[in-house]
Structures are given as C-alpha cells and as structure tokens.
Design a protein around this motif. Structure first.
Motif, PDB file in Angstrom:
ATOM      1  N   GLU A 190      -1.332 -11.020 -12.887  1.00  0.00           N
ATOM      2  CA  GLU A 190      -1.653 -12.250 -12.173  1.00  0.00           C
ATOM      3  C   GLU A 190      -1.099 -12.193 -10.754  1.00  0.00           C
ATOM      4  N   GLN A 191      -1.869 -12.691  -9.798  1.00  0.00           N
ATOM      5  CA  GLN A 191      -1.460 -12.790  -8.406  1.00  0.00           C
ATOM      6  C   GLN A 191      -1.821 -14.166  -7.861  1.00  0.00           C
ATOM      7  N   VAL A 192      -1.137 -14.549  -6.795  1.00  0.00           N
ATOM      8  CA  VAL A 192      -1.536 -15.717  -6.020  1.00  0.00           C
ATOM      9  C   VAL A 192      -2.417 -15.193  -4.892  1.00  0.00           C
ATOM     10  N   VAL A 193      -3.722 -15.437  -4.968  1.00  0.00           N
ATOM     11  CA  VAL A 193      -4.663 -14.896  -3.995  1.00  0.00           C
ATOM     12  C   VAL A 193      -4.878 -15.913  -2.885  1.00  0.00           C
ATOM     13  N   LEU A 194      -4.737 -15.450  -1.641  1.00  0.00           N
ATOM     14  CA  LEU A 194      -4.854 -16.331  -0.488  1.00  0.00           C
ATOM     15  C   LEU A 194      -6.112 -16.044   0.314  1.00  0.00           C
ATOM     16  N   LEU A 195      -6.687 -17.095   0.881  1.00  0.00           N
ATOM     17  CA  LEU A 195      -7.559 -16.937   2.045  1.00  0.00           C
ATOM     18  C   LEU A 195      -6.586 -16.905   3.220  1.00  0.00           C
ATOM     19  N   SER A 196      -6.216 -15.714   3.656  1.00  0.00           N
ATOM     20  CA  SER A 196      -5.120 -15.597   4.622  1.00  0.00           C
ATOM     21  C   SER A 196      -5.551 -15.909   6.044  1.00  0.00           C
ATOM     22  N   GLN A 197      -6.804 -15.560   6.411  1.00  0.00           N
ATOM     23  CA  GLN A 197      -7.305 -15.902   7.730  1.00  0.00           C
ATOM     24  C   GLN A 197      -8.816 -15.791   7.738  1.00  0.00           C
ATOM     25  N   LEU A 224       1.388  -0.442   0.660  1.00  0.00           N
ATOM     26  CA  LEU A 224       0.521  -0.965   1.712  1.00  0.00           C
ATOM     27  C   LEU A 224      -0.097  -2.285   1.255  1.00  0.00           C
ATOM     28  N   PRO A 225      -0.294  -3.225   2.178  1.00  0.00           N
ATOM     29  CA  PRO A 225      -0.866  -4.526   1.801  1.00  0.00           C
ATOM     30  C   PRO A 225      -2.276  -4.381   1.236  1.00  0.00           C
ATOM     31  N   SER A 226      -2.595  -5.213   0.261  1.00  0.00           N
ATOM     32  CA  SER A 226      -3.943  -5.273  -0.291  1.00  0.00           C
ATOM     33  C   SER A 226      -4.732  -6.354   0.440  1.00  0.00           C
ATOM     34  N   PHE A 227      -6.019  -6.082   0.658  1.00  0.00           N
ATOM     35  CA  PHE A 227      -6.853  -7.095   1.317  1.00  0.00           C
ATOM     36  C   PHE A 227      -8.316  -6.854   0.959  1.00  0.00           C
ATOM     37  N   TYR A 228      -9.111  -7.872   1.176  1.00  0.00           N
ATOM     38  CA  TYR A 228     -10.548  -7.789   0.953  1.00  0.00           C
ATOM     39  C   TYR A 228     -11.207  -8.741   1.948  1.00  0.00           C
ATOM     40  N   VAL A 229     -12.255  -8.255   2.622  1.00  0.00           N
ATOM     41  CA  VAL A 229     -12.936  -9.040   3.660  1.00  0.00           C
ATOM     42  C   VAL A 229     -14.373  -9.279   3.232  1.00  0.00           C
ATOM     43  N   TYR A 230     -14.802 -10.526   3.310  1.00  0.00           N
ATOM     44  CA  TYR A 230     -16.187 -10.875   3.014  1.00  0.00           C
ATOM     45  C   TYR A 230     -16.580 -12.036   3.914  1.00  0.00           C
ATOM     46  N   ALA A 231     -17.671 -11.866   4.649  1.00  0.00           N
ATOM     47  CA  ALA A 231     -18.175 -12.905   5.556  1.00  0.00           C
ATOM     48  C   ALA A 231     -17.110 -13.347   6.554  1.00  0.00           C
ATOM     49  N   GLY A 232     -16.235 -12.421   6.929  1.00  0.00           N
ATOM     50  CA  GLY A 232     -15.168 -12.762   7.861  1.00  0.00           C
ATOM     51  C   GLY A 232     -13.991 -13.458   7.226  1.00  0.00           C
ATOM     52  N   LEU A 233     -14.052 -13.666   5.924  1.00  0.00           N
ATOM     53  CA  LEU A 233     -12.954 -14.297   5.201  1.00  0.00           C
ATOM     54  C   LEU A 233     -12.029 -13.189   4.704  1.00  0.00           C
ATOM     55  N   VAL A 234     -10.770 -13.261   5.053  1.00  0.00           N
ATOM     56  CA  VAL A 234      -9.802 -12.235   4.686  1.00  0.00           C
ATOM     57  C   VAL A 234      -8.954 -12.746   3.527  1.00  0.00           C
TER      58      VAL A 234
END
Length: 373
Positions: free
Chosen positions: A274-281, A226-236
């Motif tokens: 190590e990962q490439v972490v994105l501000l995806s939306q 399953l995809p990993s994600f984290y949301v803070y202040a509307g930043l995904v």
C-alpha cells in the motif's frame, strides 16, 4: 571516544543552542553492522540468487566483484500504540493488582507481527521477563531507565519476544471470551466500558511474538532509491515519502500540507504494497486547464475504484475504456480527463516541459510501455 572506546556516532546538532547534539549509541551501530555483515536484508538473498544464476550461465563474474548491495533490514518493532497507566482509576478499571505495572495497548497495527496476537485494551506487564513501569520504561544499567521498546529494537528479524499480558474477559453466559473476540484483532470489539449485564474479569497470559521490522506506509528515507513517478495528460503522480515533504523546507512539518504530515507520521498501511499516491503537480497544458492549482493531493479513486499504489493507478489509467477518466482526490476534489485528447497531447506536453520519460524505471520494468504511446 571514552578511554579509547567508541561511545557513539555524532550525527546531528540542535541549532540555536550551545553544545547540544545527538549521537547514535554503540548498541544501535553494532546492531546495524551485524545486520549488514549477516545480510539479513532482502538484498542478501537476491545477491545469492544472482551469483547462482551467473555461475550456471557461465557469465562474466566481474560484476560480482563489486561490493555486495546489502541493505539494512531495519529495526524490529511490536507494532503497537500504548499509553501510560499512571492513573490509579485506570489501573483499577483494568483490574491490575497492586504489585502490577505496565502500559495499556490502544492499537495493534495491521500487518505488524503482533496483529492477531495482541489486542486493544490488553495491559502489557512484562517483556522478556522484565517488568514495564506504568510510564512505559524498563530498567537499564542499574538505576537508569529507557522506553520498553528498546528491548525489541535490538532483536534480529524473526527473533521471539515473550510478553506477559493482562487481558480483559467477558462472561457472555456461554463461556469466557476475550473482550475483543467479537471484533477484529487490534481494532477492538465491544466497548469495554459498556458491557451492560455482562460479567467482566481479566486474566494474565503469556504471548510470544516473532518480531519483524515495521513496513512504513510513508517511507522515511530513500537514500538509495530513485523516486517513482507516472505522468498522464500532464498530471504527475508519485507516492508520498518524507523526502517529498522535506521539499517544503526545514520547517516542513509545519509548512507541508497538514493531512499529508499526519499520513506520514501517524498512519499505517492495512494492505501489503500500500502507498499514499499523490497528484504531486500538473504540467500545464490546455487539456488540463483549471487543474494547475491542484498539487500534493492524495488520489483516492479512479473511475470509482480505490487506488492502493502507483502501479494500480497506472493500470487503471491505461485500462480505462470510457471517453473520460475520473479521479477522486482528497478534500472531495474531482478531476476529469478526456482520454482521446490526453493521448493526442502526450508528446506535446512531454516535449514542452522537457520530460524524458512518462514513468520511472521501476514501473517500466514491471510491464511493457503504455499502448497509447
């Protein structure tokens, strides 16, 4: 099928072409099945541990009656980049004899099984006693030829590969050293074409590498994850994966952001996990006004600290103590969030956009829920 035997497994066809398709050949299928049967993936060990724990605790065994969650460990690789040695001047520069053929190693990937053993500018002559041609192929079924890494991909994790290498050496006046002994393995030392008055030479050596599957910086497939994600202040925020790039359509390689495609196809990790972490939306709200156009941007730093993966990003956000949190993104973009306003707006943003959870389960399982929720 041919004469009642399986030739390969059809899996793909070429669009807008007549009768052109691709098959997975039987050696690859056999290697995959052997891996699943022997359980060389990490899940085999995890399953054995789970069985032992259940037996000791006299728990219900019904869960163990399900099919074992074995996972294919992957195909092994040396972890090197190379180029052909078809040019006579190039072969002469690396002091190859007239009867030698091989390929030039241009990079040894960090975290690969070859790192620290092979070096940039090594000439790979043979693999397990089979001569490598100047175009990077080895003999296969008589007069046929295939790329030399075929001999590595069918190895099981932990198996040895014996490499014959011609390595340049430099006489510094004290002793002979590998031309890269003064630099980091795999990245090279002094420029081999700029030795000044140093005397250069080369020698042939045998190197044994215990091969392992390569861990990709950007995962190519995640069918069972399953995809990993984290949301803070509307930043995904989410890690970059090739399935994420596939969302740009069938022509994703040309339509997705070029820098992300380059990261996915060509870059390698230099640290574990190590990962490439994105501000995806950005889930729009008044506290992130002006940031809605920022998406699919790599997160470089938070409050001046480099971010290695999504878990580190979460910890950095939750442990921030100042009034503001600063995020440095790719393309020199800067994003600043007021912590007090962000914490107060959290429930409003989640309800407005109907997001049931602030993070994926893999992050929830590692640590307790965020203090400001």
């Amino acid at each position: 099928m041919r004469n009642g035997e399986v030739v390969g497994l059809a899996f793909q066809n070429l669009a807008n072409a007549d009768n052109i398709g691709y098959v997975i050949p039987t050696p690859i299928v056999r290697r995959f099945l052997e891996d699943m049967e022997s359980g060389t993936g990490d899940e085999k060990k995890n399953l054995d541990d789970a069985k032992a724990a259940d037996a000791n605790q006299n728990q219900n065994q019904n869960s163990l009656s399900q099919p074992p969650p074995y996972r294919h460990a992957g195909f092994c690789a040396l972890g090197v980049k190379c180029q052909s040695l078809d040019n006579p001047a190039l072969r002469a520069f690396y002091e190859m004899t007239t009867n030698e053929t091989g390929v030039l190693l241009t990079q040894v990937v960090p975290l690969s099984p070859s790192f620290g053993l092979l070096m940039k500018d090594d000439v790979l002559l043979e693999i397990d006693g089979q001569a490598i041609a100047n175009d990077g192929t080895v003999s296969f079924r008589g007069w046929e030829r295939v790329a030399f890494d075929h001999l590595v991909t069918l190895k099981k994790p932990g198996e040895d590969v014996v490499l014959t290498v011609r390595r340049r050496i430099v006489d510094t006046g004290d002793n002979l050293k590998g031309s890269h002994d003064t630099g980091d393995p795999g990245t090279g030392g002094p420029d081999p074409g700029d030795h000044g008055n140093l005397k250069t030479g080369s020698h042939v050596t045998s190197i044994t590498v215990s091969v392992q599957p390569m861990k990709r910086l950007v995962p190519a497939h995640q069918y069972d994850v399953l995809p990993s994600f984290y949301v803070y202040a509307g930043l995904v925020f989410s890690p970059l994966t090739q399935p994420h790039l596939h969302e740009f359509g069938e022509d994703w390689f040309n339509t997705a952001p070029r820098k992300l495609c380059d990261r996915a196809m060509h870059d390698h990790g230099t640290e574990k996990q190590e990962q490439v972490v994105l501000l995806s939306q950005v889930l729009s709200d008044e506290i992130n006004q002006g940031y809605q156009g920022m998406h699919d941007l790599e997160v470089k730093e938070i409050d001046g600290v480099r971010i290695k993966n999504l878990r580190e990003l979460r910890r950095a956000v939750e442990s921030a103590s100042g009034t503001f949190i600063r995020l440095d993104l790719a393309d020199d973009r800067v994003l600043v969030v007021n912590r007090t306003e962000a914490n107060a707006a959290h429930q409003r943003i989640m309800a407005k956009h109907r997001v049931p959870s602030v993070m994926s389960k893999d992050l929830e399982e590692e640590e307790e829920a965020c203090s400001f929720y």
